[in-house]
Design an enzyme around this catalytic site. Sequence first.
Site, PDB file in Angstrom:
ATOM      1  N   LYS A   1       1.002   4.443  -2.699  1.00 20.64           N
ATOM      2  CA  LYS A   1       0.629   5.812  -2.358  1.00 20.64           C
ATOM      3  C   LYS A   1       1.756   6.790  -2.724  1.00 20.64           C
ATOM      4  CE  LYS A   1      -3.555   5.141  -0.998  1.00 20.64           C
ATOM      5  NZ  LYS A   1      -4.688   5.798  -1.659  1.00 20.64           N
TER       6      LYS A   1
ATOM      7  N   TYR B   1       0.832  -1.216   0.000  1.00 16.19           N
ATOM      8  CA  TYR B   1       0.000   0.000   0.000  1.00 16.19           C
ATOM      9  C   TYR B   1       0.866   1.266   0.000  1.00 16.19           C
ATOM     10  CZ  TYR B   1      -3.377   3.371   2.048  1.00 16.19           C
ATOM     11  OH  TYR B   1      -4.177   4.459   2.312  1.00 16.19           O
TER      12      TYR B   1
HETATM   13  N1  LIG Z   1      -8.781   5.957   6.558  1.00 12.29           N
HETATM   14  C1  LIG Z   1      -7.508   6.293   6.665  1.00 12.29           C
HETATM   15  O1  LIG Z   1      -6.946   6.323   7.764  1.00 12.29           O
HETATM   16  C2  LIG Z   1      -6.706   6.661   5.448  1.00 12.29           C
HETATM   17  C3  LIG Z   1      -5.422   7.161   5.624  1.00 12.29           C
HETATM   18  C4  LIG Z   1      -4.676   7.519   4.502  1.00 12.29           C
HETATM   19  C5  LIG Z   1      -5.226   7.388   3.244  1.00 12.29           C
HETATM   20  N2  LIG Z   1      -6.487   6.886   3.097  1.00 12.29           N
HETATM   21  C6  LIG Z   1      -7.000   6.778   1.741  1.00 12.29           C
HETATM   22  O2  LIG Z   1      -8.283   7.364   1.674  1.00 12.29           O
HETATM   23  C7  LIG Z   1      -9.034   6.733   0.626  1.00 12.29           C
HETATM   24  C8  LIG Z   1     -10.367   6.283   1.175  1.00 12.29           C
HETATM   25  O3  LIG Z   1     -10.144   5.304   2.169  1.00 12.29           O
HETATM   26  P1  LIG Z   1     -11.193   4.978   3.323  1.00 12.29           P
HETATM   27  O4  LIG Z   1     -10.472   5.041   4.575  1.00 12.29           O
HETATM   28  O5  LIG Z   1     -12.424   5.769   3.107  1.00 12.29           O
HETATM   29  O6  LIG Z   1     -11.439   3.419   3.016  1.00 12.29           O
HETATM   30  P2  LIG Z   1     -12.752   2.626   2.628  1.00 12.29           P
HETATM   31  O7  LIG Z   1     -12.360   1.192   2.572  1.00 12.29           O
HETATM   32  O8  LIG Z   1     -13.874   3.025   3.520  1.00 12.29           O
HETATM   33  O9  LIG Z   1     -13.066   3.154   1.149  1.00 12.29           O
HETATM   34  C9  LIG Z   1     -12.420   2.665   0.019  1.00 12.29           C
HETATM   35  C10 LIG Z   1     -13.479   2.452  -1.049  1.00 12.29           C
HETATM   36  O10 LIG Z   1     -12.818   2.019  -2.243  1.00 12.29           O
HETATM   37  C11 LIG Z   1     -13.621   0.999  -2.821  1.00 12.29           C
HETATM   38  N3  LIG Z   1     -12.806   0.124  -3.652  1.00 12.29           N
HETATM   39  C12 LIG Z   1     -11.856  -0.749  -3.241  1.00 12.29           C
HETATM   40  N4  LIG Z   1     -11.366  -1.429  -4.298  1.00 12.29           N
HETATM   41  C13 LIG Z   1     -12.019  -0.957  -5.381  1.00 12.29           C
HETATM   42  C14 LIG Z   1     -11.959  -1.273  -6.760  1.00 12.29           C
HETATM   43  N5  LIG Z   1     -11.171  -2.241  -7.246  1.00 12.29           N
HETATM   44  N6  LIG Z   1     -12.761  -0.603  -7.604  1.00 12.29           N
HETATM   45  C15 LIG Z   1     -13.618   0.350  -7.127  1.00 12.29           C
HETATM   46  N7  LIG Z   1     -13.729   0.678  -5.846  1.00 12.29           N
HETATM   47  C16 LIG Z   1     -12.940   0.025  -4.973  1.00 12.29           C
HETATM   48  C17 LIG Z   1     -14.225   0.256  -1.632  1.00 12.29           C
HETATM   49  O11 LIG Z   1     -15.371  -0.499  -2.006  1.00 12.29           O
HETATM   50  C18 LIG Z   1     -14.496   1.378  -0.656  1.00 12.29           C
HETATM   51  O12 LIG Z   1     -15.821   1.863  -0.806  1.00 12.29           O
HETATM   52  C19 LIG Z   1      -8.160   5.592   0.109  1.00 12.29           C
HETATM   53  O13 LIG Z   1      -7.467   6.047  -1.043  1.00 12.29           O
HETATM   54  C20 LIG Z   1      -7.201   5.354   1.253  1.00 12.29           C
HETATM   55  O14 LIG Z   1      -6.004   4.782   0.804  1.00 12.29           O
HETATM   56  C21 LIG Z   1      -7.246   6.513   4.164  1.00 12.29           C
END
Ligand SMILES: NC(=O)c1ccc[n+]([C@@H]2O[C@H](COP(=O)([O-])OP(=O)(O)OC[C@H]3O[C@@H](n4cnc5c(N)ncnc54)[C@H](O)[C@@H]3O)[C@@H](O)[C@H]2O)c1
Length: 262
Positions: A155, A151
């Site tokens: 990123k 991951y």
């Molecule tokens: N939550 C955190 O702490 C955090 C920290 C840093 C970065 N992020 C980033 O923020 C973004 C959102 O993450 P989140 O925390 O809301 O996670 P989440 O799992 O709630 O949301 C991710 C979404 O992406 C969708 N997804 C996954 N694979 C997919 C695919 N192949 N095609 C289409 N959709 C797909 C999932 O169904 C989900 O709805 C991501 O890019 C994540 O890397 C999150």
Amino acid sequence: MTASSKARVAVVTGGAGGIGAACVARLREDGWKVAVLDKNMDLGREVAAKYGAVAAEIDLAQPDSIADSARWVERELGPCSGLAAVAAHLENPHRPENQDAAEWAAILNVNLTGTFRTLVEFGKPMLAAGGGSIVTVGSITAFNSSPLQAYGPTKAAIVNMSRNFAGAWGRQNVRVNCVCPGPTRTPAVEASYARGERNPETMIRQTALGRLVKPEQVAAAIAFLLSDDAGAITGIELPVDAGTLIGQLWGMYGGLPQPPSD
Ligand SMILES: NC(=O)c1ccc[n+]([C@@H]2O[C@H](COP(=O)([O-])OP(=O)(O)OC[C@H]3O[C@@H](n4cnc5c(N)ncnc54)[C@H](O)[C@@H]3O)[C@@H](O)[C@H]2O)c1
């Protein structure tokens, strides 16, 4: 409401997820017409119904699915001028020698290749129309070592990729920026805390502000960068991390100041 974004069309990939759904809510509030695109259609439809958006399935692992979705959005809502590329395949911490090969491939395929294709497919009509704005979602793992073996590198690549697109498309008035969240209290992360895979307390200790990020705070940064208020901003990374990145070297000096204990 940001007047400049009134009635324009924005797409949120990963719109069914924690940060994605917060983006849908915020962009609707700002007056955009919004398409929720996600692999998880049960949740995607729920989010769309809640905020008055439309929803369709996308699988970032499938090139045809991305191109089809771009055409669907144009038919359904009209030309898209805002893209929040939020969808990602998440990962749990582990050692590099324990990396599962299939998971490695899946994470690279979705986060790296899938994000690249998303920018190309949704960006092409913006280029043809003479403008648009794209926000990718990186992570603070892009900037330093972490136990997220596949991951984190994807990123870091998204940060680099966003700069590449910003350079290539600036003269056609398409801005590309990257928001890099720190630990954000989404339902998926809360579930991970509950399963004991992550510990919110150790994460909070690493933040200068002494608290984790809320999904709507990430959404606010994304909404700003998508709006015309950010018209002079392209090619940047914006951490939304409650001061986690700036706190890293404090570990060598005993850690960030903590609240006094009673
Ligand atoms: N939550 C955190 O702490 C955090 C920290 C840093 C970065 N992020 C980033 O923020 C973004 C959102 O993450 P989140 O925390 O809301 O996670 P989440 O799992 O709630 O949301 C991710 C979404 O992406 C969708 N997804 C996954 N694979 C997919 C695919 N192949 N095609 C289409 N959709 C797909 C999932 O169904 C989900 O709805 C991501 O890019 C994540 O890397 C999150």
